[in-house]
Design a protein around this motif. Structure first.
Motif: not given
Length: 132
Positions: A5-16, A32-34, A55-60, A87-89
């Protein structure tokens, strides 16, 4: 099976969530999952997890990412759970019109993802498929 399973954002949470609750998943990658809602469940997770954050993640928050690292270190499969920081992302690793910097960060994320999946996913028998 050969299931990841690969997910991004909310999809990252679903991957967890899939890694924790599904026995048919061999590996999970979260971009970037929560992780907060799963704090008490990662300990027992049998599926290898790769969590990738900028490294610059705004939500977590950085302390939440540090807490995730700590929880992974104490989990049943500690050696199979990983947190990587780009780094820098920021929150997004991919874009339709990426800058050179974002393109390089995206390559780094893809390389980490493929190396992780290569380690945990059994390769299918390709003899039945067309070869290029």
């Amino acid at each position: 099976g050969h299931t990841a399973i690969i997910g991004s954002g909310m999809g990252g949470s679903l991957a967890f969530e899939a890694a924790i609750n599904r026995s048919d998943v061999e590996a999970a990658v979260a971009y970037g999952g929560f992780p907060q809602r799963y704090w008490n469940q990662f300990q027992r997770c049998q599926t290898p997890i790769l969590a990738i954050y900028g490294s610059e993640e705004p939500y977590i928050k950085a302390q939440e990412i540090a807490q995730l690292k700590s929880i992974f270190k104490n989990a049943v499969r500690a050696k199979d759970h990983h947190v990587e920081i780009i780094e820098g992302s920021s929150h997004t690793f991919f874009s339709e019109n990426p800058s050179q910097e974002l393109r390089e960060q995206g390559k780094q994320v893809i390389n980490l993802t493929l190396a992780f999946l290569e380690r945990y996913i059994e390769r299918p028998d390709m003899s039945e498929y067309a070869q290029y």
